[in-house]
Design an enzyme around this catalytic site. Structure first.
Site, PDB file in Angstrom:
ATOM      1  CG  ASP A  85     -32.148 -22.305 -14.216  1.00 52.46           C
ATOM      2  OD1 ASP A  85     -33.012 -23.117 -13.856  1.00 52.46           O
ATOM      3  OD2 ASP A  85     -32.308 -21.081 -14.175  1.00 52.46           O
ATOM      4  CG  ASP A 127     -30.736 -18.623 -12.312  1.00 53.35           C
ATOM      5  OD1 ASP A 127     -29.804 -18.596 -11.488  1.00 53.35           O
ATOM      6  OD2 ASP A 127     -30.561 -18.516 -13.521  1.00 53.35           O
ATOM      7  CE  LYS A 128     -35.782 -19.481 -13.962  1.00 53.34           C
ATOM      8  NZ  LYS A 128     -34.315 -19.566 -14.006  1.00 53.34           N
ATOM      9  CB  SER A 472     -28.915 -18.191 -19.071  1.00 47.19           C
ATOM     10  OG  SER A 472     -27.955 -17.961 -18.069  1.00 47.19           O
TER      11      SER A 472
END
Length: 559
Positions: A85, A127-128, A472
């Protein structure tokens, strides 16, 4: 219980004369005769050199493999992709970010489902890939553990990735020189590990630990540390215990466990992305969880952690005082958590917390319950004529609880960032960034670049921002995301015009376009859906399948 009973899936792959070809291929990757009698542990590694968050995970995977083998299993490491990201932020590439969550979930389900792994240990660091791995684990519902890759160390002067983003805004405002910007760029990311504040990676690691799917303290360890090595080695012993007792994700990821996870996320001041990801994880395991549950739960849970982005401290400093375990014990003793929930240790949450010591005297990273930063949740689910099916705000109270201003509309994140940096945006504006939703972008980009630029230019207290995209975990300020229905689906955000008055109230939980209903209806009648931005490839496929952000933006709900 003998090993054959632990091999519910792998025995189909390797037992019997007819499976000799399978065994022959596995011998080539290191299997010996005795290994075929052991439960196979799929070790899903997100190692990659595309980002510092995951650059060390190959070494962690080797420790996990060693732990699984020592405990009597047979570890098998495989890779699932990850994206960054932080690197793709503010570019067209960021549209692939949320898409990657679905691809990762599909990958774990595909590899471990195909190869007959009896159990899964997943290691994530960004994050993902973390919620993606949890979704894949949930779908297969075999004994599983999640390991967090760990947090990064701060750069000189307490800097981190958000320092760089905000320095870009400061540079545009003339408060950060060329030399200062270069110095921050050169030093803010000193090595491996996930972004250092209570941003999305640390939020999701904490949420997963609170849910019971990680070993205690997994969320609060430095990426490069002896503690993280022990966490990896210990997962091998723990996974065999889960196999022996047939404890599966569905036994751990209960409704009560999700509520524990939400409560800890709130107390820590966690990312708005937790809302999206917890909804998706609940869907994957078959638990009913709705957007409004976050408001209901949040009424009674205070914000206690003084952590970045809106606070002062980094995750590395929380680690030094004990991580999230003392916080969870405090919350448990106050009746805020359900201690009966089973965890990957095989024990209940309450049993895990029995021997946890309180935070040291004098620390001010985690506030006491009677002196919170905010008496209730910073994660606010807003409704109104601008978000009929909900929006998600991150309001810590430091930016105020209400905002009324004039709309300044942008059709993309790039246009908004340009407007902030060139001075078009002024105090009193409510910035509207639209066509950035799951279908419209497609991919629901994060708006870290504009929110950081707002802060860097000193507009954090005088400008609000709403979007059908995401934020974010590093974003802060008066920001409202996940506006649904999204613009591409004809939601009211699609018909806002420059100069319209918009009111945001984080106490009443409303977001209102101050127009008569007849005006809104006429504008919606005149609106025409734009041509899809992608007509082939993964982004087009995602746009055709993805649900609303209010449902977790999942891709398998309508099957």
């Amino acid at each position: 219980m003998n090993n054959k009973e632990l091999r519910k899936f792998s025995k189909i792959m390797v037992d019997g004369v007819e499976q000799a070809p399978s065994r022959a291929m596995l011998r080539a990757v290191g299997f010996e005769d005795n290994d075929f009698k052991k439960p196979q542990i799929g070790i899903a590694s997100t190692w990659s050199m595309v980002t510092p968050c995951n650059m060390h995970i190959n070494r962690l995977a080797e420790h996990v493999n060693q732990g699984a083998d020592t405990a009597g299993g047979k570890g098998i490491i495989y890779n699932v992709l990850t994206i960054s990201d932080g690197i793709s932020m503010g570019t067209e590439g960021m549209k692939y970010s949320l898409v990657s969550r679905e691809v990762i979930a599909d990958s774990i389900e595909t590899v471990s489902g195909c190869m007959g792994h009896d159990a899964i240990i997943a290691i994530g660091g960004c994050d993902k890939n973390m919620p993606g791995q949890m979704m894949g684990i949930a779908r297969l519902n075999r004994p599983s553990i999640f390991i967090y890759g760990g947090t990064i160390q701060p750069g000189p002067g307490h800097t981190n990735i958000i320092s760089v983003f905000e320095a870009v805004g400061g540079h545009a405002a003339g408060t950060v020189s060329d030399i200062e910007l270069k110095q921050i760029e050169d030093t803010a990311i000193p090595g491996p590990g996930s972004c250092g504040g209570m941003y999305t990676a640390n939020t999701m690691a904490s949420a997963i630990e609170a849910m019971g799917m990680s070993l205690p303290n997994s969320s609060a360890q430095d990426a490069i540390s002896e503690e993280k090595v022990k966490d990896c080695l210990g997962a091998g012993e723990a996974i065999i215990r889960l196999l022996e007792h047939d404890i599966k994700p569905s036994d751990i990821m209960t409704r009560a466990a999700f509520e524990n996870s939400i409560k800890v996320t709130i107390a820590l001041g966690g990312s708005t992305n937790a809302v999206l990801h917890l909804l998706a994880m609940a869907h994957a395991i078959g638990i009913e969880l709705e957007l409004e549950d976050f408001n209901r739960i949040g009424k009674d849970i205070p914000l206690l952690a003084d952590l970045k982005p809106s606070g002062r401290y980094l995750m590395s400093e929380l680690i030094r005082i004990g991580g999230i375990q003392p916080l969870m014990k405090t919350m448990l003793e106050a009746g805020m958590l359900d201690g009966s929930c089973i965890t990957v240790t095989g024990k209940t949450l309450a049993e895990n917390l029995e021997t946890v010591s309180p935070y040291p005297e004098g620390q001010d990273i985690i506030r006491p319950l009677d002196h919170p930063i905010k008496k209730d949740s910073h994660l606010r689910i807003l409704y109104g004529n601008l978000a009929p099916t909900g929006a998600v705000a991150k309001i810590t109270g430091k930016e105020g609880l209400t905002f009324i201003g004039n709309a300044r509309v942008f059709e993309s994140e790039e246009d908004c960032l340009k407007g902030i940096l060139d001075g078009t945006v002024v105090a009193g504006d409510v910035l509207v960034i639209r066509y950035e939703g799951p279908k419209g972008a497609p991919g629901m980009r994060e708006m870290l670049s504009p929110t950081s630029a707002i802060m860097g230019k000193g507009l954090g207290e005088s400008v609000a921002l709403i979007t059908d995209g995401r934020f974010s975990g590093g974003s802060h300020g008066f920001v409202v995301g996940h506006v649904t229905p999204e613009a591409f689906e004809g939601g009211p955000i699609a018909i806002v015009k420059d100069g319209d008055r918009i009111a945001i109230d984080a106490e009443a939980n409303t977001v209102t376009l101050e127009l008569e209903a007849t005006q809104i209806q006429q504008r919606l009648k005149d609106w025409q859906q734009p041509t899809p931005r992608y007509t082939r490839g993964v982004l087009a496929k995602y746009a055709s399948a993805v649900t609303s952000a209010s449902e977790g933006a999942v891709t398998d709900k309508n099957l």
